[in-house]
Design an enzyme around this catalytic site. Sequence first.
Site: not given
Length: 281
Positions: A80, A171
Amino acid sequence: MPGTAPSFHLGSLHTVRRAALALAASALLLGGAAVPASASAAPKAFHPERDFAGSTVAAHEGRHGTPALQPLVAQTLGNDVSSWQGSVNWSSAAANGARFAYVKATEGTGYTNPSFGQQYNGSYNAGLIRGAYHFALPDNSSGATQANYFVNHGGGWSADGKTLPPALDIEYNPYGATCYGLSQSSMVSWIRDFSNTVHSRTGRYPVIYTTTNWWSSCTGNNGSFGGTNPLWIARYSSSVGTLPAGWSYQTIWQYADSGTLPGDQNLFNGAYDRVQALAKG
């Protein structure tokens, strides 16, 4: 991606403060009071170019070795990326084994990745199955608002067998309180609002990127998403470890924040035909 974010220079902070003072002064000169920041305003010292899937993980949870894989099923390598990587050499990534990629598209409601086009289309053209993700700022605006911004700026999905479902990166807060000042129940509601909106817009529930520790702390280890949302777990260790409640297995494991591929290193929990199956819906 780098293990640590670059330092934020004091000169940049002074610039932000000067701009804020100038805005307040302008409002007073016009005969009115300065308007307070709205709930959807960007955080102070906004640095979306430094925020990506996993940008907060190592600082909070560390790195504990490389995977010692003895999987029950085949694993498929992927990566990613975000604006950190700029223009990516996708042909080289494919030659080094990458078969899928997630690309950061948006953050909050005021940022789009300037490298998104090259990264998203370039990975596709190199033969990778690609998808887009959104970096969540739950204290910035509602889940539905951010989901719509994400879908409107690259976070879509098509049943072409080459596009992964949209993904939500939720997150540790890079701007303050770990859980963004939300209660556990409010966080669950925010994630559900985002998820349901993406589903209504694209026909797919988003993949959820998170860590077990963050999920436990900020949602109370809520187990209600496992039946609809694939799990993309981050843990920089020799094994994936305990998963959040509701998921009996991970779909993707982000196992390192650097390696042979550009950006973060990931393993899809299945052979390549399973990656294709997820892309096809």
